[in-house]
Motif scaffolding. Structure first.
Motif, PDB file in Angstrom:
ATOM      1  N   PRO A 126       0.841  -1.583  -0.411  1.00 26.98           N
ATOM      2  CA  PRO A 126       0.235  -0.133   0.140  1.00 26.98           C
ATOM      3  C   PRO A 126       0.811   1.217   0.058  1.00 26.98           C
ATOM      4  N   ALA A 145      -4.346  -1.884  -2.036  1.00 28.18           N
ATOM      5  CA  ALA A 145      -3.371  -3.090  -1.434  1.00 28.18           C
ATOM      6  C   ALA A 145      -3.093  -3.939  -2.550  1.00 28.18           C
ATOM      7  N   LEU A 147      -2.117  -5.933  -3.741  1.00 29.05           N
ATOM      8  CA  LEU A 147      -2.237  -7.778  -2.788  1.00 29.05           C
ATOM      9  C   LEU A 147      -2.855  -7.762  -2.388  1.00 29.05           C
ATOM     10  N   GLY A 148      -4.095  -7.652  -1.420  1.00 32.05           N
ATOM     11  CA  GLY A 148      -4.761  -7.856  -0.744  1.00 32.05           C
ATOM     12  C   GLY A 148      -5.950  -7.848  -0.746  1.00 32.05           C
ATOM     13  N   THR A 150      -8.588 -11.382  -2.038  1.00 28.27           N
ATOM     14  CA  THR A 150      -8.588 -12.815  -1.915  1.00 28.27           C
ATOM     15  C   THR A 150      -9.159 -13.154  -3.516  1.00 28.27           C
ATOM     16  N   PRO A 237      -3.962 -13.295   0.603  1.00 23.68           N
ATOM     17  CA  PRO A 237      -4.260 -13.429   1.872  1.00 23.68           C
ATOM     18  C   PRO A 237      -5.807 -14.430   1.951  1.00 23.68           C
ATOM     19  N   ALA A 238      -5.851 -14.582   2.913  1.00 21.39           N
ATOM     20  CA  ALA A 238      -6.894 -15.099   3.124  1.00 21.39           C
ATOM     21  C   ALA A 238      -6.431 -16.865   1.967  1.00 21.39           C
ATOM     22  N   GLY A 239      -5.293 -17.229   2.308  1.00 15.95           N
ATOM     23  CA  GLY A 239      -5.161 -18.727   0.887  1.00 15.95           C
ATOM     24  C   GLY A 239      -5.442 -18.583  -0.051  1.00 15.95           C
ATOM     25  N   ARG A 250       4.655 -25.923   4.093  1.00 10.54           N
ATOM     26  CA  ARG A 250       4.663 -25.809   5.525  1.00 10.54           C
ATOM     27  C   ARG A 250       3.708 -26.894   6.673  1.00 10.54           C
ATOM     28  N   GLN A 254       6.251 -28.681   9.525  1.00  9.05           N
ATOM     29  CA  GLN A 254       5.577 -28.691  10.695  1.00  9.05           C
ATOM     30  C   GLN A 254       5.811 -30.380  11.183  1.00  9.05           C
TER      31      GLN A 254
ATOM     32  N   ARG B 211       0.833 -11.670   9.312  1.00  9.38           N
ATOM     33  CA  ARG B 211      -0.079 -12.522  10.044  1.00  9.38           C
ATOM     34  C   ARG B 211       0.634 -13.043  10.968  1.00  9.38           C
ATOM     35  N   THR B 268      -3.332  -5.683   5.810  1.00 12.37           N
ATOM     36  CA  THR B 268      -1.745  -5.571   4.780  1.00 12.37           C
ATOM     37  C   THR B 268      -0.891  -4.807   6.061  1.00 12.37           C
ATOM     38  N   GLU B 273       5.587  -1.847  10.453  1.00 10.77           N
ATOM     39  CA  GLU B 273       4.395  -0.550  10.038  1.00 10.77           C
ATOM     40  C   GLU B 273       3.843  -1.139  11.182  1.00 10.77           C
ATOM     41  N   ASP B 406      -1.796 -23.809  13.776  1.00  5.31           N
ATOM     42  CA  ASP B 406      -1.867 -22.487  12.356  1.00  5.31           C
ATOM     43  C   ASP B 406      -2.485 -21.550  12.879  1.00  5.31           C
ATOM     44  N   LEU B 409      -2.326 -18.387  11.047  1.00  2.89           N
ATOM     45  CA  LEU B 409      -2.804 -18.244   9.281  1.00  2.89           C
ATOM     46  C   LEU B 409      -4.287 -18.058   9.607  1.00  2.89           C
ATOM     47  N   ASP B 413      -6.590 -15.395   8.012  1.00  3.61           N
ATOM     48  CA  ASP B 413      -7.345 -15.036   6.991  1.00  3.61           C
ATOM     49  C   ASP B 413      -8.624 -14.551   6.975  1.00  3.61           C
ATOM     50  N   GLN B 416      -8.259 -10.931   7.077  1.00  5.92           N
ATOM     51  CA  GLN B 416      -7.872 -10.655   6.158  1.00  5.92           C
ATOM     52  C   GLN B 416      -8.562 -10.463   4.368  1.00  5.92           C
ATOM     53  N   GLY B 417      -9.915 -11.915   4.114  1.00  7.51           N
ATOM     54  CA  GLY B 417     -10.323 -12.415   3.702  1.00  7.51           C
ATOM     55  C   GLY B 417     -11.876 -11.944   3.467  1.00  7.51           C
ATOM     56  N   HIS B 432      -6.687 -28.601  12.517  1.00  9.06           N
ATOM     57  CA  HIS B 432      -4.855 -28.895  13.181  1.00  9.06           C
ATOM     58  C   HIS B 432      -4.556 -29.388  13.793  1.00  9.06           C
TER      59      HIS B 432
END
Lengths: 289, 445
Positions: A126, A145, A147-148, A150, A237-239, A250, A254, B211, B268, B273, B406, B409, B413, B416-417, B432
């Motif tokens: 941003p 944004a 890349l923000g 979904t 974002p948000a997968g 990932r 783990q 995140r 974001t 920041e 997670d 995560l 999500d 963000q979404g 998970h």
């Protein structure tokens, strides 16, 4: 054939040994471990049958990632070939400036994918350079944004991937264009064909082998994509940009090694299932040549 | 020709079958000192005993790569040993786990001393037990058994004050808004936030772009439940993230975001920041861990940070912090199977935590964990406040749960979404957690 061969066949052995160790062995292990409970938590590895597949399919995350991966691959294949072909046509003539431009457009191909990803991440955030530039032109603050979203971020990262690799497609299309017989093009000109008609009915069909190679490598290469997306969005974002390889990375991190192996087996099968029909269809177009 | 190929194929196939089902990272040899009832003297050699010719490897993350420079130099001087620091690229824990899985073990490593991460590295096989360590008795009683223990065995040595989740706030912003006292519980904090919001100040700053920090709010909101044994119940499957406590915490966090008490670019915004906004007074508060302090002093000098930034712990019913030790807080010694190396690794720990401890914390400008070693002058007030909150703190999910799902995560999500509801976040976290617990062979999963 037999008498005319220039090298003994045993010369193939080193190549096959390398292939065997670095490709076939891991692939076979991939099949074996997918059916076990290998993890970082326990010392033993026990066979568990299809349990890994069942739990992955039932949770739905695997299918989501697979869908994201497919969308990404298709977008990359489209963008990369459009850009590559466009550049090849623009820079077809062997002038000095064209030669220089070709080199410039090829530079991203040899750049580190992670570096490309991080640069674009910085440009697109941003408070990044793109928004600052837009603010300058529109005279009001722009804080999009990039890349923000979904919905659209996957298109943005596919564009970045295509930008990085378009130089390679350009090179192959250029080589393809060079192989077209000048006589054919001259005949078309004499018959009064416009530049567009010449391209549509003569040059593009004759580029078929280049199209096959470019589409297949872009599509199948980006199915295995990881680095650029990991560096720009990390799957967010948000997968919405979580490629299967990011999910695998990932999961492996783990300590769920068996689950990660199962996923990579699924990816392997998906790529194989996609590769055969795509390559076959594209090869069919070449038969007229 | 054909025979040759058949031969190669057959050999390869047999080789793979033989190698097929053994895990190189987890040999069957017992860890040193577990079964022979070794005496404390053998177990814990004199910290300065001669170690000429011995080379120890120490794995560190980028953030901890220079942390042990002072004790290493002093140890090399005192014993004649050589300690080589190997920096493992981030994400550190994944890198270490992957290496250990392939059978590559260091002598020592920085490692998060929480039960979930000790489980993740298969501590009972890969790490040396540190029971009877000579420095434990010298530590502050409330810190002795705070962390580093799995199944009643100590596997990690806490070397610096562990991180605590709490609220970092800009003192100037509070002062300008006429807030003279820090809030006494979560509701009071939200009231302050609403006042600030009305005055046009952004009350909270969250960094969902990066995140990882989004889980702190949920965990802080779970502090009361954690004190009441939440994680024990989660560990046995008796309670789930989808039950009332977990779901309410996620829902409360979501409601505060929807109410507009957070920065507008929450989806974001990054960790960097967050630090900048807090320093500049663009936002009043941030729920974070000690890493934020490190970020702040990277952007401004320690004096400015000390003047501008304060810290208070928070929990639903009071001022209880939630402790979350990270890899830079602790050292683990690996069971490499070479007794001399293993003893030397323990000796390094005993040296760091024993005769060298005062020099170490003076070099690091950090709070002392040992009663007989005073905290060096000049350790910032913020860090002292953070450390002071440790005494009555509750354990975090990472410290107390058998697995570390997670959560961050799924919460990100949601932020963000807008697609994931708090119910979805709780369900995904529980699934998970169950997956990880099942892989570990935890009863009930």
């Amino acid at each position: 054939m037999g008498n005319r061969q220039t090298h003994p066949r045993t010369f193939l052995i080193p190549a096959f040994v390398v292939m065997g160790i670095f490709f076939f062995t891991p692939t076979i292990y991939n099949f074996v471990y997918a059916f076990t409970d290998w993890s970082s938590f326990k010392a033993e590895i026990n066979p568990v049958g299809l349990a890994n597949f069942e739990s992955l399919l039932s949770s739905g995350t695997l299918l989501t990632s697979l869908r994201v991966t497919l969308v990404y691959a298709v977008l990359v294949a489209i963008f990369q070939n459009l850009f590559g072909l466009g550049l090849a046509l623009l820079l077809e003539r062997d002038t000095r400036i064209n030669r220089f431009s070709r080199v410039m457009f090829f530079i991203p191909v040899v750049m580190s994918a992670l570096a490309v990803g991080y640069i674009f991440q910085a440009l697109l955030k941003p408070a990044g350079a793109l928004n600052q530039l837009l603010s300058l032109f529109t005279a009001e603050p722009v804080t999009t944004a990039w890349l923000g979203s979904t919905t659209w971020t996957i298109v943005v990262v596919a564009l970045i991937h295509a930008w990085k690799w378009m130089g390679l497609s350009m090179l192959i299309y250029l080589a393809g264009l060079k192989t077209i017989n000048e006589d054919v093009l001259e005949a078309a000109r004499l018959d009064g064909a416009s530049a567009w008609q010449t391209f549509r009915t003569i040059r593009f069909p004759l580029l078929a082998p280049a199209v096959t190679f470019n589409v297949a490598t872009a599509l199948l290469g980006s199915m295995n994509g990881f680095d650029i997306v990991q560096a720009t969005t990390g799957g967010g974002p948000a997968g919405s940009t979580e490629l299967l390889n990011i999910f695998i990375y990932r999961t492996f991190g783990q300590g769920l090694f068996a689950q990660a192996t199962t996923m990579s087996l699924v990816l392997f099968v998906a790529v194989a299932l996609l590769a055969f029909p795509v390559v076959r269809t594209l090869r069919k177009r070449e038969e007229v040549l | 020709m054909k025979k040759l190929w058949q031969g190669i194929a057959a050999t390869a196939a047999v080789g793979m079958l033989v190698a097929g089902c053994s895990d190189p990272g987890t040999g069957d040899e017992p860890a040193a000192g577990t079964d022979d009832g070794a005496t404390t003297d053998e177990q814990w050699p004199d910290p300065t005993a001669d170690l000429s010719g011995v080379t120890l490897s120490l794995w560190a993350a980028q953030s901890s790569a220079t942390l042990a420079d002072q004790p290493i130099a002093a140890f090399e001087e005192a014993t004649g040993a050589t300690v080589e620091v190997v920096t493992i690229p981030d994400p550190y824990e994944q890198g270490v786990q992957t290496r250990v899985a392939t059978g590559d073990l260091p002598d020592l490593a920085f490692w998060q001393p929480t039960s979930s991460m000790l489980t993740a590295i298969n501590a009972s096989t890969n790490l040396q037990p540190l029971d009877g360590a000579p420095w434990i008795e010298e530590m502050d009683p409330e810190l002795q058994d705070l962390t580093g223990i799995l199944d009643d065995t100590r596997y990690a040595a806490l070397i610096t004050s562990p991180a605590v989740m709490g609220v970092y706030y800009n003192k100037d912003v509070f002062e300008e808004a006429g807030i003279t006292e820090t809030p006494g519980d979560f509701d009071e904090m939200v009231e302050i936030a609403r006042d600030l919001d009305e005055q046009g100040t952004t009350p909270f700053f969250e960094m969902a772009g990066d995140r990882w920090g989004t889980q702190w709010w949920v965990q802080v909101l779970l502090a009361d439940a954690a004190a009441d044994g939440l994680w024990d119940r989660i560990n046995t499957g008796e309670e789930q993230f989808t039950d009332e406590a977990g779901l309410t915490a996620i829902q409360t966090y979501k409601d505060l975001i929807d109410e507009g008490l957070f920065n507008e670019d929450i989806a974001t915004a990054t960790f960097e920041e967050q630090g900048d906004a807090l320093l500049a007074g663009d936002a009043a508060m941030a729920v974070q861990i000690n890493a934020l302090y490190g970020q702040l002093v990277a952007k401004a000098d320690a004096e400015t940070v000390d003047e501008t930034i304060g810290f208070f712990p928070i929990s639903p019913s009071g001022n209880v912090g939630t402790s979350i030790p990270d890899q830079a807080n602790a050292l683990a010694a690996f069971a490499t199977g070479d007794e001399a190396q293993e003893a030397a690794a323990r000796q390094f720990m005993a040296f760091l935590m024993g005769p060298n401890y005062g020099d170490f914390i003076a070099d690091q400008q950090t709070v002392s964990l040992k009663g007989d070693v005073p905290t060096p002058d000049g350790v910032p007030q913020v860090l002292q406040d953070v450390h002071a909150s440790l005494g009555d703190s509750v354990g975090s999910m990472q410290s107390e749960a058998v697995a570390n799902p997670d959560l961050y995560l799924y919460v990100s999500d949601m932020i963000q979404g807008g697609q994931m509801t708090p119910e979805d976040v709780a369900t995904a976290t529980q699934d998970h957690f169950a997956q990880l617990a099942q892989a570990q062979g935890v009863d009930g999963f």
